[in-house]
Motif scaffolding. Structure first.
Motif, PDB file in Angstrom:
ATOM      1  N   ASP A  23       0.831  -1.212   0.000  1.00  0.00           N
ATOM      2  CA  ASP A  23       0.000   0.000   0.000  1.00  0.00           C
ATOM      3  C   ASP A  23       0.862   1.257   0.000  1.00  0.00           C
ATOM      4  OD1 ASP A  23      -2.597  -1.172   0.024  1.00  0.00           O
ATOM      5  OD2 ASP A  23      -2.335  -1.683   2.140  1.00  0.00           O
ATOM      6  N   VAL A  24       1.959   1.204   0.759  1.00  0.00           N
ATOM      7  CA  VAL A  24       2.866   2.362   0.784  1.00  0.00           C
ATOM      8  C   VAL A  24       3.382   2.640  -0.624  1.00  0.00           C
ATOM      9  CG1 VAL A  24       5.077   3.252   1.638  1.00  0.00           C
ATOM     10  CG2 VAL A  24       3.549   1.995   3.192  1.00  0.00           C
ATOM     11  N   ILE A  25       3.812   1.574  -1.291  1.00  0.00           N
ATOM     12  CA  ILE A  25       4.359   1.749  -2.645  1.00  0.00           C
ATOM     13  C   ILE A  25       3.275   2.265  -3.598  1.00  0.00           C
ATOM     14  CG2 ILE A  25       5.348   0.517  -4.623  1.00  0.00           C
ATOM     15  CD1 ILE A  25       6.710  -1.340  -2.513  1.00  0.00           C
ATOM     16  N   SER A  26       2.074   1.678  -3.488  1.00  0.00           N
ATOM     17  CA  SER A  26       0.975   2.141  -4.356  1.00  0.00           C
ATOM     18  C   SER A  26       0.681   3.616  -4.133  1.00  0.00           C
ATOM     19  CB  SER A  26      -0.299   1.359  -4.047  1.00  0.00           C
ATOM     20  OG  SER A  26      -0.175   0.046  -4.502  1.00  0.00           O
ATOM     21  N   LEU A  27       0.602   3.986  -2.859  1.00  0.00           N
ATOM     22  CA  LEU A  27       0.280   5.387  -2.566  1.00  0.00           C
ATOM     23  C   LEU A  27       1.399   6.298  -3.064  1.00  0.00           C
ATOM     24  CD1 LEU A  27      -1.618   7.471  -1.363  1.00  0.00           C
ATOM     25  CD2 LEU A  27      -0.620   7.031   0.891  1.00  0.00           C
ATOM     26  N   ALA A  28       2.639   5.849  -2.939  1.00  0.00           N
ATOM     27  CA  ALA A  28       3.755   6.655  -3.447  1.00  0.00           C
ATOM     28  C   ALA A  28       3.585   6.877  -4.949  1.00  0.00           C
ATOM     29  CB  ALA A  28       5.084   5.974  -3.141  1.00  0.00           C
ATOM     30  N   HIS A  29       3.163   5.838  -5.663  1.00  0.00           N
ATOM     31  CA  HIS A  29       2.946   5.995  -7.114  1.00  0.00           C
ATOM     32  C   HIS A  29       1.787   6.939  -7.394  1.00  0.00           C
ATOM     33  CE1 HIS A  29       5.743   3.147  -9.151  1.00  0.00           C
ATOM     34  NE2 HIS A  29       5.851   2.697  -7.898  1.00  0.00           N
ATOM     35  N   VAL A  30       0.749   6.863  -6.575  1.00  0.00           N
ATOM     36  CA  VAL A  30      -0.380   7.793  -6.742  1.00  0.00           C
ATOM     37  C   VAL A  30       0.103   9.226  -6.586  1.00  0.00           C
ATOM     38  CG1 VAL A  30      -2.561   8.580  -5.733  1.00  0.00           C
ATOM     39  CG2 VAL A  30      -2.120   6.121  -5.965  1.00  0.00           C
ATOM     40  N   LEU A  31       1.038   9.421  -5.654  1.00  0.00           N
ATOM     41  CA  LEU A  31       1.467  10.780  -5.312  1.00  0.00           C
ATOM     42  C   LEU A  31       2.557  11.323  -6.233  1.00  0.00           C
ATOM     43  CD1 LEU A  31       1.612  10.304  -1.428  1.00  0.00           C
ATOM     44  CD2 LEU A  31       0.007  11.785  -2.654  1.00  0.00           C
ATOM     45  N   THR A  32       3.008  10.537  -7.202  1.00  0.00           N
ATOM     46  CA  THR A  32       4.059  11.024  -8.104  1.00  0.00           C
ATOM     47  C   THR A  32       3.588  12.281  -8.831  1.00  0.00           C
ATOM     48  OG1 THR A  32       3.252   9.380  -9.692  1.00  0.00           O
ATOM     49  CG2 THR A  32       5.306   8.870  -8.547  1.00  0.00           C
ATOM     50  N   GLY A  33       4.497  13.230  -8.940  1.00  0.00           N
ATOM     51  CA  GLY A  33       4.192  14.453  -9.681  1.00  0.00           C
ATOM     52  C   GLY A  33       3.647  15.583  -8.835  1.00  0.00           C
ATOM     53  N   LEU A  34       3.254  15.280  -7.610  1.00  0.00           N
ATOM     54  CA  LEU A  34       2.760  16.350  -6.723  1.00  0.00           C
ATOM     55  C   LEU A  34       3.979  17.031  -6.112  1.00  0.00           C
ATOM     56  CD1 LEU A  34       0.386  17.768  -5.326  1.00  0.00           C
ATOM     57  CD2 LEU A  34       0.455  15.994  -3.563  1.00  0.00           C
ATOM     58  N   SER A  35       4.246  18.252  -6.548  1.00  0.00           N
ATOM     59  CA  SER A  35       5.544  18.849  -6.241  1.00  0.00           C
ATOM     60  C   SER A  35       5.439  20.361  -6.070  1.00  0.00           C
ATOM     61  CB  SER A  35       6.529  18.481  -7.366  1.00  0.00           C
ATOM     62  OG  SER A  35       7.838  18.905  -7.063  1.00  0.00           O
ATOM     63  N   LEU A  36       6.586  20.993  -6.132  1.00  0.00           N
ATOM     64  CA  LEU A  36       6.659  22.449  -5.964  1.00  0.00           C
ATOM     65  C   LEU A  36       6.755  23.117  -7.329  1.00  0.00           C
ATOM     66  CD1 LEU A  36       9.459  22.424  -3.232  1.00  0.00           C
ATOM     67  CD2 LEU A  36       6.979  22.533  -2.873  1.00  0.00           C
TER      68      LEU A  36
ATOM     69  N   LEU B  94      -4.817   0.461  -3.898  1.00  0.00           N
ATOM     70  CA  LEU B  94      -4.557   1.001  -2.562  1.00  0.00           C
ATOM     71  C   LEU B  94      -5.650   0.514  -1.627  1.00  0.00           C
ATOM     72  CD1 LEU B  94      -2.979   3.002  -0.701  1.00  0.00           C
ATOM     73  CD2 LEU B  94      -4.603   4.753  -1.415  1.00  0.00           C
ATOM     74  N   LEU B  95      -5.268  -0.171  -0.576  1.00  0.00           N
ATOM     75  CA  LEU B  95      -6.222  -0.701   0.400  1.00  0.00           C
ATOM     76  C   LEU B  95      -7.327  -1.491  -0.314  1.00  0.00           C
ATOM     77  CD1 LEU B  95      -6.568   2.556   2.552  1.00  0.00           C
ATOM     78  CD2 LEU B  95      -5.109   0.585   3.060  1.00  0.00           C
ATOM     79  N   GLY B  96      -6.917  -2.229  -1.322  1.00  0.00           N
ATOM     80  CA  GLY B  96      -7.858  -3.080  -2.045  1.00  0.00           C
ATOM     81  C   GLY B  96      -8.685  -2.362  -3.094  1.00  0.00           C
ATOM     82  N   GLN B  97      -8.493  -1.084  -3.238  1.00  0.00           N
ATOM     83  CA  GLN B  97      -9.278  -0.319  -4.214  1.00  0.00           C
ATOM     84  C   GLN B  97      -8.396   0.100  -5.386  1.00  0.00           C
ATOM     85  OE1 GLN B  97     -12.549   1.119  -3.606  1.00  0.00           O
ATOM     86  NE2 GLN B  97     -12.825   0.886  -1.391  1.00  0.00           N
ATOM     87  N   ARG B  98      -8.976   0.073  -6.555  1.00  0.00           N
ATOM     88  CA  ARG B  98      -8.215   0.476  -7.738  1.00  0.00           C
ATOM     89  C   ARG B  98      -8.235   1.992  -7.876  1.00  0.00           C
ATOM     90  NH1 ARG B  98      -7.687  -3.964 -11.207  1.00  0.00           N
ATOM     91  NH2 ARG B  98      -7.607  -2.731 -13.107  1.00  0.00           N
TER      92      ARG B  98
ATOM     93  N   ASN C  53      -6.664  12.902  -5.061  1.00  0.00           N
ATOM     94  CA  ASN C  53      -7.842  13.191  -4.238  1.00  0.00           C
ATOM     95  C   ASN C  53      -8.619  11.927  -3.902  1.00  0.00           C
ATOM     96  OD1 ASN C  53      -7.459  15.950  -3.934  1.00  0.00           O
ATOM     97  ND2 ASN C  53      -8.347  16.380  -5.953  1.00  0.00           N
ATOM     98  N   HIS C  54      -8.677  11.023  -4.861  1.00  0.00           N
ATOM     99  CA  HIS C  54      -9.353   9.750  -4.626  1.00  0.00           C
ATOM    100  C   HIS C  54      -8.677   9.001  -3.468  1.00  0.00           C
ATOM    101  CE1 HIS C  54     -10.717   5.636  -6.501  1.00  0.00           C
ATOM    102  NE2 HIS C  54     -11.193   5.836  -5.288  1.00  0.00           N
ATOM    103  N   ALA C  55      -7.343   8.973  -3.500  1.00  0.00           N
ATOM    104  CA  ALA C  55      -6.594   8.279  -2.437  1.00  0.00           C
ATOM    105  C   ALA C  55      -6.835   8.942  -1.084  1.00  0.00           C
ATOM    106  CB  ALA C  55      -5.103   8.277  -2.772  1.00  0.00           C
TER     107      ALA C  55
END
Lengths: 411, 526
Positions: free
Chosen positions: B270-283, B317-321, B333-335
């Motif tokens: 889940d950590v890895i999945s969430l990290a992939h979801v969060l890619t690109g969120l930056s300054l 993530l947590l069983g959800q696509r 936002n979904h995550a």
């Protein structure tokens, strides 16, 4: 509360208050008590110019402007073992080296790849590299593994701010290493008023008494002899101060007089030499000089007691093998650790050294970490402080030390 | 109020308070709960009683006071806070403006120096500029923080801001974050402190202070366009050269600390999945001038989403696509929706709130009740607090005066009780450094603890007694000559003192009375 009750309370207060002193002076078993002093050089000291591989051509080609001259040359490094040589700014430590009370472990450090001062210091103090949520420091966890001697000065932090390494449940006394400013509660009558207030609080009364006792001890110890000279100018890193040499005097005063102190910590800042770091002279040498004088002075003042005090000097990471365009060095990886004291297998440079050729370097640029800093510390904890494997596992969970490092201490 | 010498005050607590506070006697028929309840509420939902607070709450009624505090928009801001903010323009700057004015010049100078293009700029000079900026920005915002804690009548909002800041901790000591910590508190925390948890989570997750602190600004899909590498080096946050890509740091803390909790049932996958979801969120690109879009455009927090660094693949993530729809920000936002709605999150937040407001070892009944409200209201923080404040445990005598003040709470409550307005906050901030609780300076993402075992130790206790003494005798640097008046202090905290303290203070010398009150065991607790 009537007058009689008040007097009873006051009497109780002074009893509680006096308790920690009972038997204090009588148990002056100074020589039977092993101590650990940890010195942290915040900002990443350039280990390659502290203990320099002067026997390697690459050292000189990587560092055309800042390499230490070979031993024997003007401003030359001080020969250690033919391959490595010490920065001449640390010449006061050569006696200890020759007397086998000083060794180095090269290519040591944290396995975490971070080159952030912030993260790397954090990991070195929590003792759990890579895990950000550890809230305690390893020195505090160590306290819980040492014999409880109920001393208010079991653990001493020298400096203005309680550092990460001491975070945790164990009590730590804080001592300013500069002028020891008097506090209102150092005055007996003021302490007594508060003693009366706290006497009726079952939880706070003993803690108050212990705090007052710690202050009394520290004041007594430091009052003797002259007040140490003020150490100057705050360094950028966490209030750590550039190491002016007088720290050795202050440290020795306290540690000699405090048989029950078990661990002490001090940090010095200002090692982040990105620009014009110099070689045998210059910025880095200016920082090393007082550190060397202070450490040598410390052990000289300790005399025979010095055999009971092992000192570890460490820094969050090393610096780039190659000098940068500003005659300085940037954030690197592996570094040199220092161990000093009585039962050190002294006069040796330990650690697996792979040389400075391109493919030996970490990511092609830094000294690799071939010895985890916790292996060095573990060797000192088991060999010097005599803690067992279970206790060690509580100080450094998730870690199995490299036992071969145990040879840094005499059997 | 009649001026009374403390030395002639009767030693009975009740009569002492009555003698000092005639107003209370007149109001004694009020049906608003007993004195200790009023003190308890003042201690727990404010930063400690100021002179006059007790009477005010007594007149108003405890429940009405709580209701009012839960509705900060109904309470006018204090002129002291408003004046302070208008007098310090950096406090009104956006993250982009802050960077433009206080960060970018440093970056430019450092880049020039690095490129060797300007030999006149030495590291020392750059450090000097950084130090000046740091002093200015951190000084301004620290003053705001203290001014609000001391003066704002919206105390619960401030208390909850403290709670949430530590929950979503960032540190002024990591790289450029000193520029943004204040903005983070003002824009991402306080407006949502009594709002909805999901909004709060969204705000903190998109704020540059957080994106920098937990490294997500560097979190990129491997092989895709990377965050600016020179900046990474410059900011001292550089990861391994050539290996920049997924950075799990934020993803891990987002679940472990911000939402689910360490036992919240997520896995490393889940950590890895969430990290992939969060890619690109930056300054925003820090090397270029800040565009209007970065000041208040692509989000008022000044984050920037880079689609080219985002992993658009499907994540579980947590069983959800999550993902596959081609909208990266939507995925994030979904995550956050998923995380905020998890029962583990409700429990984790409730546990912390009950620990903060009731007891270090949180009573399970209160945690469960708060957790149920959290789930039922989908994270409405006000409703959760309403449940908490209505719990019998909140009012149980066995928990009152059992919390031990943190150094910050001790300083603030002392100044509130003695009604002292320091001329300079720095010595107080210096004390907080010494006491191990520098303002905005908690290094680890779990924030400062609020439990007794974190703060009760001999050295710390003696230090705060000495601060109390210095305030009591008018020798506290930053408040020299502003001697705490024992009658004023009594009027604020007299109701919580026990008979021993009253007796010792009564017999103590006049010049020590205020010191003894502020340094009393009761005043160390709340």
């Amino acid at each position: 509360m009537n007058r009689r009750e008040f007097l009873k309370a006051a009497a109780l207060a002074s009893v509680t208050y006096a308790l920690p002193f009972q038997g204090w002076a009588a148990e002056g078993q100074a020589n039977s008590n092993k101590k650990l002093l940890v010195i942290m050089l915040r900002g990443a000291v350039d280990g390659l110019n502290v203990v320099a591989p002067v026997g390697e051509g690459q050292y000189y080609s990587l560092r055309p402007n800042i390499a230490l001259p070979k031993p024997g040359q003007a401003g030359g490094a001080l020969n250690l073992d033919g391959h490595f040589a010490l920065n001449p700014a640390l010449s006061p430590l050569m006696d200890m080296w020759n007397n086998k009370r000083l060794s180095f472990i090269h290519s040591a450090g944290s396995p975490d790849p971070s080159r952030s001062h912030f993260d790397a210091q954090d990991y070195m103090e929590s003792g759990e590299p890579g895990i950000k949520t550890v809230s305690t420091g390893w020195l505090n966890r160590l306290l819980a593994q040492l014999p409880e001697n109920h001393s208010p000065v079991r653990a001493i932090n020298f400096g203005p701010t309680m550092p990460r390494i001491f975070a945790g449940n164990g009590n730590v006394a804080n001592v300013a290493l500069t002028k020891n400013n008097p506090l209102p509660t150092d005055r007996r009558e003021i302490a007594n008023y508060f003693g009366q207030l706290y006497s009726k609080d079952p939880v706070l009364a003993p803690i108050f008494a212990e705090g007052i006792a710690a202050r009394e001890e520290i004041n007594k110890d430091l009052a003797e002899g002259d007040q140490a000279d003020q150490m100057e100018q705050m360094a950028a890193n966490k209030g750590a101060r550039p190491p002016q040499a007088d720290f050795g005097k202050q440290l020795a005063k306290l540690l000699v007089k405090e048989p029950k102190t078990q661990v002490a910590f001090i940090a010095f800042g200002g090692w982040d030499t990105h620009v014009n770091q110099g070689a045998d002279k210059g910025q880095l040498a200016n920082k090393l000089t007082p550190l060397g004088i202070g450490l040598a002075d410390f052990y000289q003042r300790l005399g025979a007691d010095g055999d009971n005090v092992t000192t570890i000097v460490m820094s969050e990471f090393g610096r780039t093998a190659k000098e940068n365009g500003n005659k300085g060095t940037d954030h690197g990886h592996g570094n040199v650790m220092w161990v000093l004291g009585g039962n050190i297998a002294g006069g040796k440079v330990f650690g697996r050294w792979n040389g400075l050729s391109g493919n030996a370097l970490y990511e092609g640029r830094d000294v690799p970490v071939t010895t985890d800093f916790r292996s060095v510390i573990s060797a000192v904890l088991t060999g010097h402080l005599n803690i067992n494997d279970n206790a060690l596992a509580n100080v450094f969970p998730h870690f199995s030390p490299d036992r071969s490092l145990e040879n840094i201490l005499n059997a | 109020m009649t001026k009374l010498k403390l030395s002639i005050i009767p030693t009975s607590l009740i009569s002492l308070s009555l003698a000092l506070l005639p107003a209370i006697a007149q109001d004694s028929d009020s049906a608003s709960g007993d004195d200790s309840q009023i003190m308890h509420v003042l201690n727990r939902i404010t930063f400690g009683p100021r002179p006059g607070d007790f009477e005010r709450v007594r007149k108003m009624g405890v429940q009405k006071f709580i209701n009012q505090q839960l509705d900060p928009s109904s309470i006018p801001e204090s002129p002291e806070v408003a004046d302070y903010i208008s007098g310090h323009p950096t406090l009104s700057m956006s993250t982009g403006e802050l960077f433009q004015n206080y960060g970018r010049p440093v970056v430019q100078a450092a880049l020039q120096a690095q490129a060797g293009g300007n030999n006149d700029i030495s590291k020392k000079e750059i450090q000097k500029v950084v130090a000046q900026n740091y002093k200015k920005i951190v000084g301004d915002v620290s003053g705001e923080h203290i001014a609000r804690a001391l003066f704002t009548p919206k105390q619960l909002e401030e208390v909850m801001t403290d709670f949430w800041f530590n929950h979503f901790n960032v540190s002024k000591d990591k790289g450029f974050d000193h520029i943004w910590v204040g903005n983070f508190e003002d824009r991402a925390i306080r407006p949502y402190a009594l709002g909805n948890f999901r909004d709060l989570l969204g705000a903190t997750s998109h704020h540059p202070a957080m994106l920098f602190y937990l490294d997500n600004w560097q979190n990129s899909m491997p092989g895709q366009d990377q965050a600016e590498r020179p900046m990474a080096r410059l900011l001292g946050a550089g990861k391994k050269r050539g290996k920049q890509g997924i950075n799990e740091n934020f993803a891990r803390e987002l679940m472990e600390l911000h939402t689910l909790g360490v036992d919240g049932g997520y896995t490393q996958d889940d950590v890895i999945s969430l990290a992939h979801v969060l890619t690109g969120l930056s300054l925003p690109p820090l090397r270029q001038p800040i565009g209007a879009n970065d000041v208040d455009g692509s989000g008022s927090f000044g984050y920037r989403f880079y689609p080219q660094r985002h992993d658009f693949g499907t994540k579980v993530l947590l069983g959800q696509r999550i993902g596959g729809g081609g909208n990266g920000e939507e995925e994030i936002n979904h995550a956050l929706d998923l995380l905020a709605a998890e029962p583990a999150t409700a429990h984790h937040i409730s546990y912390q709130l009950v620990q903060y407001f009731i007891a270090d070892d949180p009573p399970k009944g209160a945690v469960d009740a708060c957790s149920a409200t959290f789930q039922k209201t989908r994270g409405d923080i006000k409703s959760v607090l309403r449940t908490l404040f209505a719990r019998p445990e909140f009012w149980d005598d066995k928990y009152s005066q059992t919390k031990f003040k943190s150094p910050q709470r001790f300083v603030v409550s002392s100044l509130r009780a003695s009604d002292i307005i320091p001329t300079n906050f720095n010595p107080f901030l210096g004390y907080l450094n010494q006491a191990g609780q520098p303002l905005y300076g908690c290094l680890t993402p779990d924030g400062y603890k609020t439990t007794k075992d974190a703060w009760l130790n001999p050295d710390g206790l003696i230090k705060r007694i000495n601060i109390a003494t210095a305030l009591g005798v008018g020798k506290m640097p930053g408040a020299i000559g502003l001697k705490a008046d024992p009658e004023v202090v009594m009027s604020a905290i007299g109701k919580e003192l026990n008979s021993n303290t009253v007796a010792v203070v009564a017999k103590g010398p006049a010049q020590m009375k205020a010191a003894l009150l502020l340094g009393s065991p009761e005043f160390m607790k709340y």
